[in-house]
Every structure is written in structure tokens, then in C-alpha cells.
Design an enzyme around this catalytic site. Sequence first.
Site, short mmCIF file in Angstrom:
data_model
loop_
_atom_site.label_atom_id
_atom_site.label_comp_id
_atom_site.label_asym_id
_atom_site.label_seq_id
_atom_site.Cartn_x
_atom_site.Cartn_y
_atom_site.Cartn_z
N LYS A 289 6.89 9.85 21.57
CA LYS A 289 6.89 10.79 22.70
C LYS A 289 5.49 11.02 23.23
CE LYS A 289 10.81 13.18 20.64
NZ LYS A 289 11.10 14.25 19.70
N THR B 294 0.83 -1.21 0.00
CA THR B 294 0.00 0.00 0.00
C THR B 294 0.87 1.26 0.00
OG1 THR B 294 -1.69 -1.22 1.21
CG2 THR B 294 -1.90 1.16 1.17
#
Lengths: 179, 320
Positions: free
Chosen positions: B79, B51
Amino acid sequence: MSGPEGNAGGRDERDDGNEATETDADHELRVTKIRNGTVIDHVPGGLALTVLGVLGIDGSAGEVVSIGMNVPSDRLDRKDVLKIENRELTRDELDVLSLIAPAATINIVREYDVSGKHRVDRPEQVSGVISCPNPDCITAGNEPVSPTFDVLEEGVRCVYCETILGAEGASLTEHADIG
Amino acid sequence: MGQHLISAKQLSRADIERVLDHAAALERDSPTDRRSGTLLGLCFFEPSTRTRLSFEAAIKRLGGDALDMGAIEASSVTKGETLADTVRVLAGYVDALVLRHPSEGAARMASEFVSVPLINAGDGAGQHPTQTLLDLYTMRENVGLDGLSIGIMGDLKYGRTVHSLSLALTNFDTTQHLVSPESLRLPRGVRYDLEAAGASVQEHTDLSTVLPDLDVLYVTRIQRERFPDDAEYRAIAGEYRIDAATLEDAKENLIVMHPLPRVEEIAADVDETPHAKYFEQAKNGVAVRMALLDLALDGGGIFAADESGSLADWNEGADA
């Protein structure tokens, strides 16, 4: 539903126990009128405890709550009636209530008088009042969106992951976020 | 906004035919500069080969370029940044976004935060609408799209390609035969939509009963992690595997499709039969995604130019 039971002015119009004196329901329920608070009438028979669960009322906050269950009713065959003293329902609470008790009527009682009597409106969408049961739904994380559900004829459907949550009271109660 | 492709449920027959016709035209003309100077953002929060690369090939063949977010291990996602923030920032860098994410509903949510067209390239066990468009393109090229008997086999519960394909097929005159173990049947949400669309659907646990009637057999992988133990997985997966001998009972012109990657569900000896179309199907991914991107990048919104208005309403129409 159609038919004679839908007629206005029938017994259901009087049987919330907080209106005209000496109604059939008063005798059957043996429940006294409340001074201030909310009467939720025409809840499908047997769902009163579910309604309390959805509203987050478990007695711990000290509310005085009276319940009539499976009371004969023209409109619903068997209905439940709840009287919650010193409490008026919020918009969100009414939205969730509409999902499990679409025929419910809400009477706001002030100084023994019914100051407002209205049906619950079945909203097209509810937001922020039910959490999605699908652990893989994007709303299950820390994204800045409220779980939002389209209201189907039976049940609700997450607009994000499209999971359908049944109309059966138990599953809605489990995921209700209000109260 | 009306500019995103989130779910196959959005797609009307006219929408689908428009994309497929455009894909066929682009394949014929092989243009190289239609979208020169255009940047496509690739946000893949899950591993992807076909894809991701076919989207990259598509934008490059249109004369544009791709900006790939790269592996999530090296990004700000680690994070703790939300997807909403990530796509909002990336949308400022590019002209369109392609998103793959492990959570269902991720593309729908992300689309609420961006002003460029966003294309869902797979959201968990939800939807994979661009795969469906290339699946339909492949079917149309080989057997047409109407009057078909289509078998869809394997993991129908978690297979997002199946969810999208099954919904899109309701636009055509098809009968769907869904073949899966009991535990991997289509999820309730997809069934609800199929029923609402009045789809002709039959469910089976055994391929052999329906195989002789099929024009298309769409095979998907049954994943090991869906089963509590290895023995159960092996027993069940083994029942939904085909080889050249299996196909002796099939129509001569049956086509076998698979979104790939395949593992063991289609034996290698099928590759040599005229039934095998899965590599052609993968190749079609580039032309179909070129068409989709070209329409998406067309001025005021993804498919806004459609005269019937149906494509302009893709996003709003999704809830209808």
C-alpha cells in the site's frame, strides 16, 4: 599546504578586487567592484563554472555574475574568482562549496565594503544538499530521511549505502540539490 | 543507541571473538529456555530461506518465539508504507528485529526509527554481517583465523556476503586473494575501507595461480542478471566454477565455503571431498545467530555488557 604562499599579508589577501584599490588582480581581471553580494575567492583554477553549477546559478534568475578564471595566485598557483551580485550564500551552499573548493574565501560585500570575510569550513557531514547517486540506496525512495554524507579527505560518502562520490566537481554538481 | 548490528565494519576482533565464543558455548550446552517469552520480529522484504529459518530456529532454541512479517505481497508495504513506518510499528510488538531489504543502507536507516535492537540480515548489495559471523565461526573451527591465505571468488561487486567478510577479515592476520572477472571487482566503498584498515589484499582474474596457496576458498554465485546477455554470462560464469578436479592442485587441508544457495559454481562432486564445508557452514548459522540474539537481548543494549567497551559502542563506532 605549507610554505611561503601560506603567509598572511601576501598578495592573496588583497586580490579579490573588492578591497584596496589598484591591486594586481584588479588590473589583471578588469572586473569592477560590486556594491552588494558575494565574492568567492581562491577557488581552484578552472572550477568556477562548477561552483556556479553547485550553487544552482545559471543566469536564469538574472543575477549579475563576474568570473575570473585561472588568475595567477600565490596560494593556489591558478585560482578562479567569482563575484555574484545581490546574493549571499546560505549555510548549505557554503557546505557544498567547501567540498569542491576547501581553500575558498567568502567575502560578503555590502555597499562596496567587505563586511565579512571568512574561509569555508569543511563540515564532517553534509545533509540534504547532495543526493546519493546510487539508485539502490534507501534514500532514493520515499523514506523520511535526508541523504547524508560523511566528508572524506577527497569526496563524500553516503552514510546509508556507503557509496563514495568523488571530489571531482562534476559528479558533485550533478547530485547537488541546492540552489 | 549502540545496540544494532548494521555492518561488519563495526566489528572489532574482540567483538567477533565474543560472539564466536558464546556460539561455541551455546552449541555445547544447547539451552532451551534462556530467552523464554522473547519475541523476535522477522522483516524480510526479499526472499530468504536459510537466513530467515536460521534466525527463527535460533530464537526458538533459546526458548523464545518469532513473529514473521510474511511475504511483502500480503503486507501494508504494497500500500506504499515506508520502511521507516513499518519497522517503527513492528518494533512496538517485539524485543528485537531482523531486517532484510533490497535497498542498500536500509538497515542503517531503519535503526534510526526503532528502540529495540535491529540486526541487518542483508541490505541489497550492501552488507550481511551475520553471515560473516557464521563464516568466521566455520573458519575458526576448521583452520583457525590467523596466518591464513583466503581466496574469495565470484561476484565481489554485488555480493554482500563478500563485502562483510572481507571487512571483518581485516581484524585477523590474513591475506585475501580476490578472484573475479574484471567487471565484478569489489566496489569502491569496500576498497576504501580495506585500504583504510591496511588490509593485505591481492586481486586476480584467475583462480589457478593462487589456488595452491589457499587455506580457505570462499565461492560465491555469479548471477545471470548481472550480464547483458546469456552468452556473456555463461562464458564468464564458466571460468569461476570449481569441481573436484580443480581442487587437485589445492592444499590437502583447504576448506571450501559458500554462503549458499549454490547453483553451478561448485560441482556436486566437491561435496564428497573433505574440502567441502558449506553445509557445515549453513548449520553453524543457528548457533551463531543464537549467540548474537542472546547478546542482543541482554538488557540495556545489544552488546552493552562488554568490559572493554568496544561492543557497547558498536553503533556509534560505525562511522569512525
